[in-house]
Design an enzyme around this catalytic site. Structure first.
Site, PDB file in Angstrom:
ATOM      1  CG  ASP A 175      15.596   1.868   0.624  1.00 44.12           C
ATOM      2  OD1 ASP A 175      14.623   1.144   0.369  1.00 44.12           O
ATOM      3  OD2 ASP A 175      16.004   2.082   1.772  1.00 44.12           O
ATOM      4  CG  ASP A 196      12.374   0.357  -4.323  1.00 42.79           C
ATOM      5  OD1 ASP A 196      12.984   0.931  -3.395  1.00 42.79           O
ATOM      6  OD2 ASP A 196      12.098  -0.864  -4.296  1.00 42.79           O
TER       7      ASP A 196
END
Length: 264
Positions: free
Chosen positions: A206, A204
């Site tokens: 952040d 992902d």
């Protein structure tokens, strides 16, 4: 016993609970307690390999409660001299994207409260300017042209994710990855004279990268699960053609130093 010895270890990250086929499971205890799970031992590409899931079977241990000292000591007691360490990370800079696999070359510790050394008395100071074994990291990066190499991984305490302000501050330092398990794992490997390389899967971006976005557990686990086969393929290729650790500075730094702890 010969079948309980291994030359190389893989420490599995979030969702990475199995790796070896037809493995022998070796229950071990150490002076530091039990490892996260019984160590599995098998053969990959002619190399004896030990495997332990970092978080235990079925993700029993959150990052701040993993017995890192027991895990590394158990592996070293089986003869392991090189450690490959897949882990889930968040991306902090536009130079990385979800789905990227990165071999970092620097580490920043922002954990608190973790026991991060085997040294309990005397003067023993392990060199850590370069936290990862360059020879081992080059071997990982060399098996797949899509593997990115370099960058700093900041390790936070967890188990919560970063606030947006924290994420922005890490990115402002030029750090490209954020993780919860890379420390003290790397320094404990160094103290036990083992070569160590992190293999970071970006799950992902952040919290501070784009306004309105944040990271959630479901997406992290889903991204890691979607890339397990890819990680295993990279590991299999690396394990089939690893260079010898003989003469590496990771194992020779303690020459002439009286270590005050046992290296099994």
């Amino acid at each position: 016993m010969a079948d309980s010895r291994a030359e190389v270890a893989v420490i599995g990250g979030s969702g990475f609970y199995e790796f070896l086929d037809d493995a022998t499971h070796v229950p071990l205890t150490t002076p530091y307690g039990d490892p996260s799970a019984p160590v599995a031992i098998g053969t990959v590409g002619g190399t004896r390999v030990a495997f332990v899931p970092r978080h235990g079977e079925h993700h029993a241990y959150p990052p701040h409660l993993i017995n890192y000292r027991a895990n590394l000591w158990a592996l070293r007691s089986l003869g392991v001299r090189q450690v490959l360490a897949p882990c889930a990370v968040g991306g902090l800079l536009p130079s990385v994207s979800p789905g990227d696999i990165v071999v970092p070359d620097q580490l920043v510790d922002r954990t608190s409260g973790r026991v991060q050394t085997y040294v309990e008395r005397g003067a023993v100071h392990a060199p850590f300017a370069d936290p990862y074994c360059e020879r081992l990291s080059n071997a990982v990066a060399g098996v797949d042209p899509d593997v990115k190499q370099g960058g700093a991984m900041v390790v936070i305490e967890g188990p919560r994710f970063s606030s947006r302000a924290e994420s922005l501050s890490y990115a402002a330092q030029g750090w490209s990855l954020v993780n919860m398990t890379g420390h003290p794992e790397a320094v404990l490997a160094r103290e036990l004279l083992m070569c160590y390389s992190a293999i970071a899967l970006v799950t992902d971006m952040d919290a501070g990268i784009e306004a309105g976005e944040g990271v959630g557990q479901a997406e992290v686990f889903a991204m890691f699960a979607a890339n397990i086969a890819r990680l295993k393929q990279i590991l299999t290729r690396v394990l089939g053609d690893l260079p010898s650790p003989d003469g590496c500075a990771c194992s020779s730094w303690a020459e002439g130093i009286d270590l005050t702890y046992e290296v099994p």
